[in-house]
Motif scaffolding. Structure first.
Motif, PDB file in Angstrom:
ATOM      1  N   GLY A 113      47.363  47.759  39.161  1.00 12.41           N
ATOM      2  CA  GLY A 113      46.733  49.405  39.514  1.00 12.41           C
ATOM      3  C   GLY A 113      45.701  48.668  38.409  1.00 12.41           C
ATOM      4  N   ALA A 114      45.865  50.087  37.144  1.00 12.67           N
ATOM      5  CA  ALA A 114      45.345  49.787  35.930  1.00 12.67           C
ATOM      6  C   ALA A 114      45.056  48.423  35.485  1.00 12.67           C
ATOM      7  CB  ALA A 114      45.361  50.727  34.981  1.00 12.67           C
ATOM      8  N   TRP A 115      45.630  48.263  35.080  1.00 16.94           N
ATOM      9  CA  TRP A 115      45.594  46.233  34.614  1.00 16.94           C
ATOM     10  C   TRP A 115      44.909  45.771  34.947  1.00 16.94           C
ATOM     11  CZ3 TRP A 115      51.465  47.850  33.382  1.00 16.94           C
ATOM     12  CH2 TRP A 115      51.846  48.111  32.048  1.00 16.94           C
ATOM     13  N   VAL A 116      45.435  45.133  36.793  1.00 12.03           N
ATOM     14  CA  VAL A 116      44.548  44.721  37.490  1.00 12.03           C
ATOM     15  C   VAL A 116      43.499  44.937  37.211  1.00 12.03           C
ATOM     16  CG1 VAL A 116      44.317  43.699  39.426  1.00 12.03           C
ATOM     17  CG2 VAL A 116      46.730  44.083  38.636  1.00 12.03           C
ATOM     18  N   ALA A 117      43.073  45.996  37.004  1.00 10.21           N
ATOM     19  CA  ALA A 117      41.096  46.773  37.272  1.00 10.21           C
ATOM     20  C   ALA A 117      41.180  46.415  36.247  1.00 10.21           C
ATOM     21  CB  ALA A 117      41.886  47.982  37.911  1.00 10.21           C
ATOM     22  N   PHE A 118      41.340  46.795  34.958  1.00  6.61           N
ATOM     23  CA  PHE A 118      40.854  46.092  33.887  1.00  6.61           C
ATOM     24  C   PHE A 118      40.849  44.878  32.729  1.00  6.61           C
ATOM     25  CE2 PHE A 118      42.220  50.623  32.364  1.00  6.61           C
ATOM     26  CZ  PHE A 118      40.393  50.931  31.552  1.00  6.61           C
ATOM     27  N   TYR A 119      41.508  44.078  33.678  1.00  8.58           N
ATOM     28  CA  TYR A 119      41.905  42.207  34.284  1.00  8.58           C
ATOM     29  C   TYR A 119      40.200  41.664  34.518  1.00  8.58           C
ATOM     30  CZ  TYR A 119      42.055  38.703  36.864  1.00  8.58           C
ATOM     31  OH  TYR A 119      42.763  37.460  37.888  1.00  8.58           O
ATOM     32  N   ILE A 120      40.327  42.180  36.175  1.00 11.04           N
ATOM     33  CA  ILE A 120      39.220  41.988  36.878  1.00 11.04           C
ATOM     34  C   ILE A 120      37.725  42.811  36.107  1.00 11.04           C
ATOM     35  CG2 ILE A 120      40.467  41.455  38.944  1.00 11.04           C
ATOM     36  CD1 ILE A 120      39.155  44.196  40.177  1.00 11.04           C
ATOM     37  N   TYR A 121      37.843  43.634  35.300  1.00 15.53           N
ATOM     38  CA  TYR A 121      36.487  44.086  34.526  1.00 15.53           C
ATOM     39  C   TYR A 121      36.220  43.074  33.687  1.00 15.53           C
ATOM     40  CZ  TYR A 121      34.195  46.981  31.584  1.00 15.53           C
ATOM     41  OH  TYR A 121      33.190  47.489  30.922  1.00 15.53           O
ATOM     42  N   PHE A 122      37.000  42.533  32.958  1.00 18.31           N
ATOM     43  CA  PHE A 122      37.123  41.589  31.967  1.00 18.31           C
ATOM     44  C   PHE A 122      36.459  40.039  32.167  1.00 18.31           C
ATOM     45  CE2 PHE A 122      38.641  45.242  29.098  1.00 18.31           C
ATOM     46  CZ  PHE A 122      37.274  45.679  27.677  1.00 18.31           C
ATOM     47  N   VAL A 123      37.133  39.810  32.701  1.00 16.98           N
ATOM     48  CA  VAL A 123      36.247  38.669  33.657  1.00 16.98           C
ATOM     49  C   VAL A 123      35.287  38.781  34.503  1.00 16.98           C
ATOM     50  CG1 VAL A 123      37.049  36.482  35.487  1.00 16.98           C
ATOM     51  CG2 VAL A 123      39.647  37.786  34.094  1.00 16.98           C
ATOM     52  N   GLY A 124      34.686  39.443  34.633  1.00 22.20           N
ATOM     53  CA  GLY A 124      33.460  39.891  35.325  1.00 22.20           C
ATOM     54  C   GLY A 124      32.797  39.917  34.177  1.00 22.20           C
ATOM     55  N   LEU A 125      33.306  40.671  33.234  1.00 32.21           N
ATOM     56  CA  LEU A 125      32.417  41.339  31.942  1.00 32.21           C
ATOM     57  C   LEU A 125      31.720  39.148  30.590  1.00 32.21           C
ATOM     58  CD1 LEU A 125      33.111  44.154  29.551  1.00 32.21           C
ATOM     59  CD2 LEU A 125      31.539  43.814  30.584  1.00 32.21           C
TER      60      LEU A 125
END
Length: 414
Positions: free
Chosen positions: A21-33
């Motif tokens: 869910g949200a935590w995985v979405a934010f995880y890949i978001y910040f890895v991308g950043l």
């Protein structure tokens, strides 16, 4: 966070049908950043693009902070948070997850190494000319190398470039491309099971990283340092951002056309959910609107790219829009059942999920703010060093005056 620790996954809306869910979405978001900001920094320290050396350290430090926040999200998403060290003790050579954990450690090591070599000389100068705890901290961070000669600078630049050359394939193929692999190898989810997925992850990482660095450059100058903005650098960053956005949109369109043309029921239905279903507002308003259309409009004119407000607005718009990209990657593919007869997935983050996410993002903002105040994240010139020295002199005079009760003589008339 205490509710998450004490209650466990019962504090979320995650289920066995929708386990990410949200935590995985934010995880890949910040890895991308992080990966995107690092790749932007290599334009300066590896490819030596003129003018970008002004944002090199900012980009590297932002990449480190983003990676710390990403790992916080991974840790929070673990069912057993106390077992976060297990991948290092119980390795599994055939698992992409196992490879990713080790790649992240190596990648953070590369980032720290690059940041050290990029600002070591300025750390030595601050340690030599400043006073107090900041001087002591900067002295410790030099690791005993206090030389500021031209020869030592050439040595630092040589090792900086070497670290960047090692980091480029690591960031592309293992860190964010590898994060895409975590999804691409999931054969039960045809939407993820695509050879283009790792490439799309890298492209969107560069988009978000460039956007973040562009916004940070303006905001830091306006809010913290007060230094004049380099309009040609802003124009260059705006052009880079436009090019990366167009590439991201093109790859997303290609991926959609391939999936729809395959006529695979699961892939077609998932894309229909993304485009017209319950998550369509996220796709059209945030991903397309804020992630692509609005920044392209704001950066369409040269005068706007050279202006602080349009460039900052475009950068922040992309940073927000890419969050929707990550949610659209994670959530919709889990709605359709992987087999007939299984229930459909349904997920929206709980208040606990939103608040823990906000808290972890706040940790990242705090770390960046502290680093921006203490570390020389911009190359120091003679005027800045003189100002630092004078500020410390004034502080010493004020401290002595407070101790003995005297009034300092500023040389002026009574």
């Amino acid at each position: 966070m205490w509710r998450r620790i004490s209650v466990g996954m019962a504090s979320t809306n995650l289920t066995s049908v929708s386990p990410w869910g949200a935590w995985v979405a934010f995880y890949i978001y910040f890895v991308g950043l992080s990966a995107g900001a690092f790749l932007v920094s290599t334009l300066a320290n590896v490819f030596e693009v003129e003018g970008l050396e002004k944002i090199d350290r900012d980009a590297l430090f932002a990449a480190i902070v983003s990676m710390v926040v990403a790992l916080l999200f991974v840790w929070t998403d673990l069912g057993r948070m106390d077992r976060m060290y297990h991948p290092f003790l119980f390795r599994q050579a055939t698992s992409p997850l196992s490879w990713e954990v080790h790649a992240y450690v190596a990648y953070i090591g590369i980032l720290v190494t690059e940041l050290y070599f990029s600002m070591r000389i300025d750390l030595a100068k601050v340690a030599e000319r400043a006073e107090g705890w900041r001087a002591k901290l900067c002295g410790l961070l030099t690791l005993g190398r206090r030389e500021t000669s031209e020869k030592s600078n050439e040595t630092d630049e040589r090792w900086l470039k070497r670290a960047g050359l090692v980091g480029i394939p690591l960031a592309i193929f293992m860190v964010h491309g590898g994060t895409g692999v975590l999804f691409a190898v999931s054969k039960a989810r045809p939407y993820w099971n695509s050879g283009l997925f790792p490439v799309i992850f890298v492209i969107s990482a560069v988009v978000s990283g460039t956007a973040m660095v562009s916004a940070l450059y303006v905001l830091r100058a306006k809010m913290l340092t007060g230094e004049p903005l380099d309009r040609s650098l802003m124009d260059r960053l705006g052009k880079l951002l436009v090019g990366f956005i167009l590439a991201d949109a093109a790859f997303t369109a290609i991926d959609a056309l391939i999936a729809l043309n395959s006529l695979h029921p699961h892939e077609v239905e998932t894309w229909l959910i993304v485009l017209f279903g319950e998550m369509s507002w996220s796709f059209w308003w945030f991903m397309v609107g804020l992630g692509w259309v609005l920044p392209l409009l704001l950066l369409s004119k040269r005068s706007w790219r050279r202006s602080p407000i349009p460039l900052t607005a475009a950068g922040l718009s992309v940073v927000v829009g890419i969050v929707a990209v990550r949610f659209n990657i994670v959530v919709p593919p889990q709605i359709l059942p992987v087999m007939e007869g299984l229930p459909h997935g349904s997920y929206f983050p709980t208040t606990i999920e939103w608040l823990t996410s906000a808290g972890m993002i706040a940790v990242g903002l705090l770390l960046y703010s502290l680093g921006a105040e203490v570390l020389p994240l911009r190359p120091l010139d003679a005027a800045e060093l003189a100002e630092t020295t004078e500020t410390n002199k004034q502080t010493q005079i004020a401290n002595r005056s407070a101790t003995d009760g005297s009034i300092p003589n500023d040389g002026g008339d009574d």
